[in-house]
Write a protein that holds these residues in place. Structure first.
Motif, PDB file in Angstrom:
ATOM      1  N   SER A 294      64.634  81.857 -31.513  1.00 46.75           N
ATOM      2  CA  SER A 294      64.099  83.037 -31.004  1.00 46.75           C
ATOM      3  C   SER A 294      62.590  82.948 -31.271  1.00 46.75           C
ATOM      4  O   SER A 294      61.758  83.394 -30.330  1.00 46.75           O
ATOM      5  CB  SER A 294      64.663  84.159 -31.612  1.00 46.75           C
ATOM      6  OG  SER A 294      64.789  84.100 -32.857  1.00 46.75           O
ATOM      7  N   SER A 297      60.918  80.939 -28.830  1.00 47.59           N
ATOM      8  CA  SER A 297      60.786  81.650 -27.516  1.00 47.59           C
ATOM      9  C   SER A 297      59.702  83.012 -27.475  1.00 47.59           C
ATOM     10  O   SER A 297      58.962  82.972 -26.473  1.00 47.59           O
ATOM     11  CB  SER A 297      62.311  82.320 -27.195  1.00 47.59           C
ATOM     12  OG  SER A 297      62.102  82.965 -26.187  1.00 47.59           O
ATOM     13  N   GLU A 298      59.486  83.303 -28.526  1.00 43.68           N
ATOM     14  CA  GLU A 298      58.705  84.415 -28.610  1.00 43.68           C
ATOM     15  C   GLU A 298      57.047  84.031 -28.623  1.00 43.68           C
ATOM     16  O   GLU A 298      56.195  84.570 -27.926  1.00 43.68           O
ATOM     17  CB  GLU A 298      58.632  85.390 -30.132  1.00 43.68           C
ATOM     18  CG  GLU A 298      60.081  86.278 -30.032  1.00 43.68           C
ATOM     19  CD  GLU A 298      60.163  86.892 -31.509  1.00 43.68           C
ATOM     20  OE1 GLU A 298      59.301  86.840 -32.122  1.00 43.68           O
ATOM     21  OE2 GLU A 298      61.283  87.495 -31.554  1.00 43.68           O
TER      22      GLU A 298
END
Length: 377
Positions: A294, A297-298
Protein backbone atom coordinates in the motif's frame (compact mmCIF):
# COMPACT_ATOMS: atom_id res chain seq x y z
CA UNK A 1 -31.99 -40.81 -19.83
CA UNK A 2 -34.98 -38.52 -19.58
CA UNK A 3 -36.55 -36.46 -22.35
CA UNK A 4 -35.82 -32.74 -22.66
CA UNK A 5 -38.25 -29.84 -22.92
CA UNK A 6 -38.21 -26.07 -23.08
CA UNK A 7 -39.11 -24.41 -19.78
CA UNK A 8 -40.00 -20.78 -19.22
CA UNK A 9 -38.24 -18.94 -16.44
CA UNK A 10 -41.50 -18.70 -14.50
CA UNK A 11 -41.78 -22.49 -14.50
CA UNK A 12 -38.46 -22.67 -12.66
CA UNK A 13 -39.12 -20.02 -10.04
CA UNK A 14 -40.87 -16.80 -9.04
CA UNK A 15 -39.94 -13.35 -10.32
CA UNK A 16 -39.91 -10.89 -7.43
CA UNK A 17 -39.44 -7.65 -9.36
CA UNK A 18 -42.25 -5.88 -7.53
CA UNK A 19 -40.24 -6.06 -4.32
CA UNK A 20 -37.26 -4.14 -5.75
CA UNK A 21 -36.64 -0.61 -4.48
CA UNK A 22 -34.14 1.74 -6.18
CA UNK A 23 -32.19 4.20 -4.02
CA UNK A 24 -30.35 7.23 -5.34
CA UNK A 25 -26.65 7.72 -4.56
CA UNK A 26 -27.67 10.54 -2.19
CA UNK A 27 -30.04 8.22 -0.32
CA UNK A 28 -27.40 5.49 -0.13
CA UNK A 29 -24.80 7.93 1.19
CA UNK A 30 -27.00 8.43 4.25
CA UNK A 31 -27.59 4.71 4.75
CA UNK A 32 -24.17 3.06 4.85
CA UNK A 33 -24.29 -0.43 6.31
CA UNK A 34 -23.28 -4.10 5.89
CA UNK A 35 -25.84 -5.25 3.31
CA UNK A 36 -24.97 -5.44 -0.43
CA UNK A 37 -26.98 -3.18 -2.74
CA UNK A 38 -27.15 -4.83 -6.19
CA UNK A 39 -27.61 -3.37 -9.64
CA UNK A 40 -27.61 -4.84 -13.13
CA UNK A 41 -24.04 -6.14 -13.02
CA UNK A 42 -23.31 -6.77 -9.36
CA UNK A 43 -22.83 -4.96 -6.07
CA UNK A 44 -23.09 -1.18 -6.37
CA UNK A 45 -22.95 -0.18 -2.71
CA UNK A 46 -23.53 -1.34 0.88
CA UNK A 47 -26.47 -0.04 2.92
CA UNK A 48 -28.17 -0.43 6.31
CA UNK A 49 -31.09 -2.72 5.41
CA UNK A 50 -32.11 -5.57 3.12
CA UNK A 51 -35.11 -6.61 1.01
CA UNK A 52 -34.20 -10.22 0.19
CA UNK A 53 -32.71 -13.14 2.06
CA UNK A 54 -31.36 -16.44 0.77
CA UNK A 55 -30.05 -17.49 -2.64
CA UNK A 56 -31.56 -15.74 -5.67
CA UNK A 57 -30.66 -15.20 -9.31
CA UNK A 58 -30.21 -11.62 -10.53
CA UNK A 59 -30.54 -11.06 -14.29
CA UNK A 60 -29.54 -7.78 -15.93
CA UNK A 61 -32.57 -5.77 -17.02
CA UNK A 62 -30.80 -2.91 -18.80
CA UNK A 63 -27.40 -1.47 -19.62
CA UNK A 64 -24.78 -1.81 -22.34
CA UNK A 65 -23.51 -4.99 -20.70
CA UNK A 66 -26.49 -6.81 -22.22
CA UNK A 67 -24.68 -6.41 -25.54
CA UNK A 68 -20.99 -6.36 -24.56
CA UNK A 69 -21.27 -9.04 -21.82
CA UNK A 70 -18.14 -7.87 -20.05
CA UNK A 71 -19.67 -9.21 -16.85
CA UNK A 72 -22.19 -12.08 -16.43
CA UNK A 73 -25.80 -11.39 -17.40
CA UNK A 74 -27.07 -13.66 -14.63
CA UNK A 75 -25.41 -14.21 -11.27
CA UNK A 76 -26.34 -15.37 -7.79
CA UNK A 77 -26.91 -13.19 -4.74
CA UNK A 78 -27.01 -14.85 -1.35
CA UNK A 79 -27.53 -13.86 2.27
CA UNK A 80 -29.30 -10.58 3.05
CA UNK A 81 -29.25 -7.96 0.31
CA UNK A 82 -31.08 -5.13 -1.51
CA UNK A 83 -31.78 -4.92 -5.28
CA UNK A 84 -32.53 -1.84 -7.37
CA UNK A 85 -34.74 -1.80 -10.47
CA UNK A 86 -31.95 -2.58 -12.95
CA UNK A 87 -31.89 -6.34 -12.29
CA UNK A 88 -34.68 -8.91 -12.46
CA UNK A 89 -34.75 -11.05 -9.33
CA UNK A 90 -35.70 -14.72 -9.45
CA UNK A 91 -36.23 -17.13 -6.58
CA UNK A 92 -35.91 -20.63 -8.01
CA UNK A 93 -37.84 -23.64 -6.75
CA UNK A 94 -34.60 -25.47 -5.90
CA UNK A 95 -30.95 -24.54 -5.38
CA UNK A 96 -29.79 -26.62 -8.35
CA UNK A 97 -32.22 -24.71 -10.61
CA UNK A 98 -30.57 -21.48 -9.46
CA UNK A 99 -27.27 -22.75 -10.82
CA UNK A 100 -28.83 -24.03 -14.06
CA UNK A 101 -30.45 -20.66 -14.78
CA UNK A 102 -27.10 -18.90 -14.30
CA UNK A 103 -25.38 -21.44 -16.58
CA UNK A 104 -28.10 -21.05 -19.20
CA UNK A 105 -27.71 -17.27 -19.38
CA UNK A 106 -23.96 -17.68 -19.78
CA UNK A 107 -24.71 -19.26 -23.15
CA UNK A 108 -27.93 -17.73 -24.49
CA UNK A 109 -27.83 -15.15 -27.30
CA UNK A 110 -29.94 -12.24 -26.07
CA UNK A 111 -29.90 -10.09 -29.20
CA UNK A 112 -33.41 -11.05 -30.33
CA UNK A 113 -34.83 -10.31 -26.87
CA UNK A 114 -33.20 -6.93 -26.24
CA UNK A 115 -34.98 -3.66 -27.06
CA UNK A 116 -33.65 -0.11 -27.14
CA UNK A 117 -31.08 1.28 -29.55
CA UNK A 118 -29.36 3.64 -27.11
CA UNK A 119 -30.03 1.94 -23.77
CA UNK A 120 -30.38 -1.85 -24.22
CA UNK A 121 -33.18 -3.37 -22.16
CA UNK A 122 -34.35 -6.88 -21.39
CA UNK A 123 -37.88 -6.33 -20.12
CA UNK A 124 -39.87 -8.82 -18.09
CA UNK A 125 -41.97 -10.05 -21.00
CA UNK A 126 -38.88 -10.71 -23.11
CA UNK A 127 -37.16 -12.46 -20.21
CA UNK A 128 -40.12 -14.75 -19.69
CA UNK A 129 -40.17 -15.64 -23.40
CA UNK A 130 -36.61 -17.01 -23.37
CA UNK A 131 -36.79 -20.83 -23.55
CA UNK A 132 -34.60 -22.78 -21.15
CA UNK A 133 -33.97 -26.30 -22.42
CA UNK A 134 -33.53 -28.87 -19.65
CA UNK A 135 -34.17 -32.56 -19.04
CA UNK A 136 -37.62 -33.29 -17.67
CA UNK A 137 -36.31 -35.50 -14.88
CA UNK A 138 -35.21 -33.33 -11.97
CA UNK A 139 -32.60 -35.95 -11.02
CA UNK A 140 -30.79 -35.32 -14.30
CA UNK A 141 -31.17 -31.57 -13.83
CA UNK A 142 -29.56 -31.93 -10.40
CA UNK A 143 -26.76 -34.08 -11.86
CA UNK A 144 -25.89 -31.47 -14.53
CA UNK A 145 -25.83 -28.72 -11.93
CA UNK A 146 -23.69 -30.91 -9.68
CA UNK A 147 -21.01 -31.49 -12.31
CA UNK A 148 -20.71 -27.82 -13.26
CA UNK A 149 -21.00 -26.44 -9.74
CA UNK A 150 -18.32 -28.85 -8.46
CA UNK A 151 -15.91 -27.26 -10.93
CA UNK A 152 -17.01 -23.75 -9.95
CA UNK A 153 -16.69 -24.59 -6.26
CA UNK A 154 -13.13 -25.83 -6.76
CA UNK A 155 -12.26 -22.72 -8.78
CA UNK A 156 -13.73 -20.50 -6.05
CA UNK A 157 -11.80 -22.40 -3.36
CA UNK A 158 -8.51 -21.89 -5.22
CA UNK A 159 -9.24 -18.17 -5.69
CA UNK A 160 -9.98 -17.79 -1.98
CA UNK A 161 -6.85 -19.74 -1.08
CA UNK A 162 -4.77 -17.43 -3.26
CA UNK A 163 -6.25 -14.37 -1.57
CA UNK A 164 -5.24 -15.83 1.80
CA UNK A 165 -1.71 -16.62 0.60
CA UNK A 166 -1.27 -13.14 -0.90
CA UNK A 167 -2.58 -11.48 2.25
CA UNK A 168 -0.17 -13.51 4.39
CA UNK A 169 2.83 -12.57 2.23
CA UNK A 170 1.79 -8.91 2.21
CA UNK A 171 1.48 -8.96 6.01
CA UNK A 172 4.97 -10.43 6.29
CA UNK A 173 6.32 -7.73 3.96
CA UNK A 174 4.77 -4.98 6.03
CA UNK A 175 6.04 -6.50 9.25
CA UNK A 176 9.61 -6.88 7.91
CA UNK A 177 10.01 -3.58 6.08
CA UNK A 178 7.51 -1.15 7.63
CA UNK A 179 6.56 -2.06 11.19
CA UNK A 180 10.02 -3.31 12.16
CA UNK A 181 11.95 -0.78 10.08
CA UNK A 182 14.92 0.71 11.92
CA UNK A 183 15.81 4.39 12.00
CA UNK A 184 19.41 3.46 11.16
CA UNK A 185 18.40 1.84 7.87
CA UNK A 186 19.44 3.74 4.79
CA UNK A 187 16.68 4.32 2.22
CA UNK A 188 17.29 3.04 -1.29
CA UNK A 189 15.74 3.34 -4.73
CA UNK A 190 13.97 0.63 -6.69
CA UNK A 191 16.36 1.33 -9.58
CA UNK A 192 19.21 0.03 -7.37
CA UNK A 193 17.77 -3.50 -7.39
CA UNK A 194 15.85 -3.80 -10.70
CA UNK A 195 16.50 -3.35 -14.39
CA UNK A 196 13.88 -1.81 -16.66
CA UNK A 197 13.53 -4.21 -19.61
CA UNK A 198 12.50 -2.41 -22.79
CA UNK A 199 12.99 -5.03 -25.49
CA UNK A 200 10.54 -4.07 -28.21
CA UNK A 201 8.63 -6.69 -30.21
CA UNK A 202 6.66 -6.14 -33.43
CA UNK A 203 4.33 -9.17 -33.77
CA UNK A 204 3.19 -8.05 -37.24
CA UNK A 205 6.70 -8.86 -38.51
CA UNK A 206 5.92 -12.54 -37.76
CA UNK A 207 2.18 -12.80 -38.51
CA UNK A 208 2.09 -16.59 -38.16
CA UNK A 209 4.09 -16.77 -34.93
CA UNK A 210 2.24 -17.67 -31.74
CA UNK A 211 2.61 -15.24 -28.84
CA UNK A 212 1.63 -15.41 -25.21
CA UNK A 213 0.20 -11.93 -24.70
CA UNK A 214 0.04 -10.38 -21.21
CA UNK A 215 -2.55 -7.64 -21.73
CA UNK A 216 -4.52 -5.41 -19.37
CA UNK A 217 -7.85 -7.09 -20.31
CA UNK A 218 -6.26 -10.51 -19.72
CA UNK A 219 -5.13 -9.36 -16.27
CA UNK A 220 -8.56 -7.98 -15.41
CA UNK A 221 -10.32 -11.16 -16.53
CA UNK A 222 -8.36 -13.43 -14.22
CA UNK A 223 -4.59 -13.09 -14.58
CA UNK A 224 -4.06 -15.35 -17.57
CA UNK A 225 -2.12 -14.37 -20.69
CA UNK A 226 -3.85 -14.90 -24.02
CA UNK A 227 -2.45 -16.96 -26.88
CA UNK A 228 -2.58 -14.94 -30.12
CA UNK A 229 -1.04 -14.94 -33.59
CA UNK A 230 1.12 -12.07 -34.71
CA UNK A 231 -1.47 -10.69 -37.13
CA UNK A 232 -4.00 -10.54 -34.27
CA UNK A 233 -1.80 -8.14 -32.30
CA UNK A 234 -2.14 -4.64 -33.70
CA UNK A 235 0.52 -2.67 -31.78
CA UNK A 236 4.13 -3.06 -30.67
CA UNK A 237 4.82 -4.87 -27.39
CA UNK A 238 7.57 -5.48 -24.86
CA UNK A 239 9.25 -8.84 -24.46
CA UNK A 240 8.50 -10.61 -21.17
CA UNK A 241 11.50 -12.30 -19.56
CA UNK A 242 11.82 -14.88 -16.78
CA UNK A 243 11.84 -13.24 -13.38
CA UNK A 244 9.96 -10.18 -14.59
CA UNK A 245 7.41 -8.24 -12.59
CA UNK A 246 4.94 -6.46 -14.89
CA UNK A 247 3.67 -3.19 -13.47
CA UNK A 248 0.85 -1.27 -15.14
CA UNK A 249 1.49 2.44 -15.64
CA UNK A 250 -2.26 3.12 -15.53
CA UNK A 251 -4.40 3.95 -12.49
CA UNK A 252 -1.83 3.33 -9.73
CA UNK A 253 -4.49 3.63 -7.03
CA UNK A 254 -5.60 0.13 -8.10
CA UNK A 255 -2.35 -1.30 -9.47
CA UNK A 256 -2.10 -4.25 -11.82
CA UNK A 257 1.04 -6.20 -10.93
CA UNK A 258 1.93 -9.52 -12.51
CA UNK A 259 4.87 -11.78 -11.48
CA UNK A 260 6.34 -13.99 -14.21
CA UNK A 261 8.54 -16.64 -12.62
CA UNK A 262 9.09 -18.54 -15.85
CA UNK A 263 8.42 -16.78 -19.15
CA UNK A 264 7.35 -18.84 -22.14
CA UNK A 265 9.05 -18.33 -25.53
CA UNK A 266 7.50 -15.42 -27.42
CA UNK A 267 5.96 -14.00 -24.25
CA UNK A 268 5.05 -10.35 -24.74
CA UNK A 269 3.11 -7.68 -22.89
CA UNK A 270 1.33 -4.43 -23.52
CA UNK A 271 3.53 -1.34 -23.47
CA UNK A 272 1.14 -0.10 -20.77
CA UNK A 273 3.16 -2.41 -18.52
CA UNK A 274 6.65 -1.64 -17.30
CA UNK A 275 8.81 -4.76 -17.27
CA UNK A 276 10.97 -4.86 -14.13
CA UNK A 277 13.52 -7.58 -13.44
CA UNK A 278 15.43 -7.95 -10.19
CA UNK A 279 19.18 -7.65 -10.75
CA UNK A 280 19.53 -10.63 -8.42
CA UNK A 281 17.04 -13.45 -8.99
CA UNK A 282 16.88 -13.98 -5.21
CA UNK A 283 15.05 -10.64 -4.93
CA UNK A 284 12.21 -11.54 -7.32
CA UNK A 285 9.62 -12.03 -4.56
CA UNK A 286 10.72 -8.89 -2.73
CA UNK A 287 10.21 -6.79 -5.88
CA UNK A 288 6.76 -8.28 -6.43
CA UNK A 289 5.50 -7.67 -2.89
CA UNK A 290 7.18 -4.27 -2.72
CA UNK A 291 5.17 -3.23 -5.80
CA UNK A 292 1.97 -4.64 -4.21
CA UNK A 293 2.40 -2.79 -0.92
CA UNK A 294 0.00 0.00 0.00
CA UNK A 295 2.90 2.38 0.66
CA UNK A 296 4.17 1.87 -2.89
CA UNK A 297 0.68 2.42 -4.28
CA UNK A 298 0.47 5.69 -2.37
CA UNK A 299 3.84 6.83 -3.74
CA UNK A 300 2.76 6.05 -7.30
CA UNK A 301 -0.65 7.69 -6.86
CA UNK A 302 1.03 10.90 -5.69
CA UNK A 303 3.38 10.81 -8.69
CA UNK A 304 0.62 10.10 -11.23
CA UNK A 305 -0.46 12.64 -13.80
CA UNK A 306 -3.67 12.92 -15.81
CA UNK A 307 -7.33 13.04 -14.88
CA UNK A 308 -8.69 11.06 -11.97
CA UNK A 309 -9.65 7.43 -12.22
CA UNK A 310 -8.48 5.02 -14.89
CA UNK A 311 -6.78 7.76 -16.96
CA UNK A 312 -4.11 8.46 -14.35
CA UNK A 313 -0.66 7.35 -15.42
CA UNK A 314 2.79 7.07 -13.89
CA UNK A 315 6.03 7.51 -15.81
CA UNK A 316 8.69 4.76 -15.89
CA UNK A 317 11.14 7.06 -14.11
CA UNK A 318 8.62 7.53 -11.29
CA UNK A 319 8.44 3.77 -10.79
CA UNK A 320 12.22 3.41 -10.80
CA UNK A 321 12.51 6.30 -8.32
CA UNK A 322 10.35 4.58 -5.70
CA UNK A 323 12.06 4.53 -2.31
CA UNK A 324 12.72 1.34 -0.35
CA UNK A 325 13.04 1.46 3.44
CA UNK A 326 16.38 -0.33 3.30
CA UNK A 327 19.29 -1.01 0.96
CA UNK A 328 20.10 -4.27 2.76
CA UNK A 329 19.71 -6.87 0.03
CA UNK A 330 20.41 -9.65 2.51
CA UNK A 331 17.17 -8.74 4.31
CA UNK A 332 15.35 -8.58 0.98
CA UNK A 333 16.66 -12.00 -0.06
CA UNK A 334 15.72 -13.51 3.32
CA UNK A 335 12.16 -12.21 2.91
CA UNK A 336 12.02 -13.61 -0.65
CA UNK A 337 13.09 -17.02 0.58
CA UNK A 338 10.42 -16.99 3.31
CA UNK A 339 7.53 -16.13 0.99
CA UNK A 340 8.72 -18.13 -2.03
CA UNK A 341 6.62 -21.22 -1.13
CA UNK A 342 3.55 -18.98 -0.80
CA UNK A 343 4.05 -17.42 -4.22
CA UNK A 344 4.84 -20.81 -5.76
CA UNK A 345 1.57 -22.14 -4.38
CA UNK A 346 -0.36 -19.23 -5.87
CA UNK A 347 1.25 -19.97 -9.26
CA UNK A 348 0.23 -23.64 -8.98
CA UNK A 349 -3.31 -22.62 -8.00
CA UNK A 350 -3.56 -20.25 -10.97
CA UNK A 351 -2.56 -23.08 -13.29
CA UNK A 352 -5.25 -25.30 -11.75
CA UNK A 353 -7.82 -22.51 -12.03
CA UNK A 354 -7.02 -22.02 -15.71
CA UNK A 355 -7.29 -25.77 -16.38
CA UNK A 356 -10.59 -26.08 -14.50
CA UNK A 357 -12.06 -23.01 -16.21
CA UNK A 358 -11.21 -24.46 -19.63
CA UNK A 359 -12.80 -27.78 -18.65
CA UNK A 360 -15.92 -26.05 -17.33
CA UNK A 361 -16.23 -23.83 -20.41
CA UNK A 362 -15.88 -26.90 -22.64
CA UNK A 363 -18.45 -28.94 -20.73
CA UNK A 364 -20.94 -26.12 -20.17
CA UNK A 365 -22.50 -25.94 -23.66
CA UNK A 366 -22.36 -29.71 -24.10
CA UNK A 367 -24.12 -30.46 -20.82
CA UNK A 368 -26.66 -27.66 -21.20
CA UNK A 369 -27.59 -28.81 -24.72
CA UNK A 370 -27.78 -32.53 -23.98
CA UNK A 371 -24.83 -33.31 -26.28
CA UNK A 372 -23.13 -34.85 -23.26
CA UNK A 373 -25.36 -36.60 -20.74
CA UNK A 374 -24.59 -37.44 -17.11
CA UNK A 375 -25.57 -40.57 -15.25
CA UNK A 376 -28.00 -40.10 -12.40
CA UNK A 377 -30.10 -42.15 -10.06
Amino acid sequence: MSAWKEFSIEELGSLLNTRRVPLSSTQRSKRHGPYPYYGASGIVDYIDDYLFEGEHVLISEDGENLRTRKTPIAFTANGKFWVNNHAHILKCKADYLTRLVVYHFALVDLNEYITGAVQPKLNKAALCSIPISLPVDDSEQRAIAGVLSSLDDKIDLLHRQNKTLEALAETLFRQCFVEEASEVWEEGRLADIVDHIKIGVTPADQPNATYLHYSLPAFDSGVQPVTELGDQILSNKYQVVTGAVLVSKLNPRFPRIWPVSNAEPNAICSTEFQVLKAKQSALFEFVYYFMRSSDTSEQLTMAASGTSGSHQRVRPEDILSLTTTTTDQTKMAAFSKTVRPLLTKTFDNRTQIHTLEKLRDTLLPKLMSGEVRVKYE
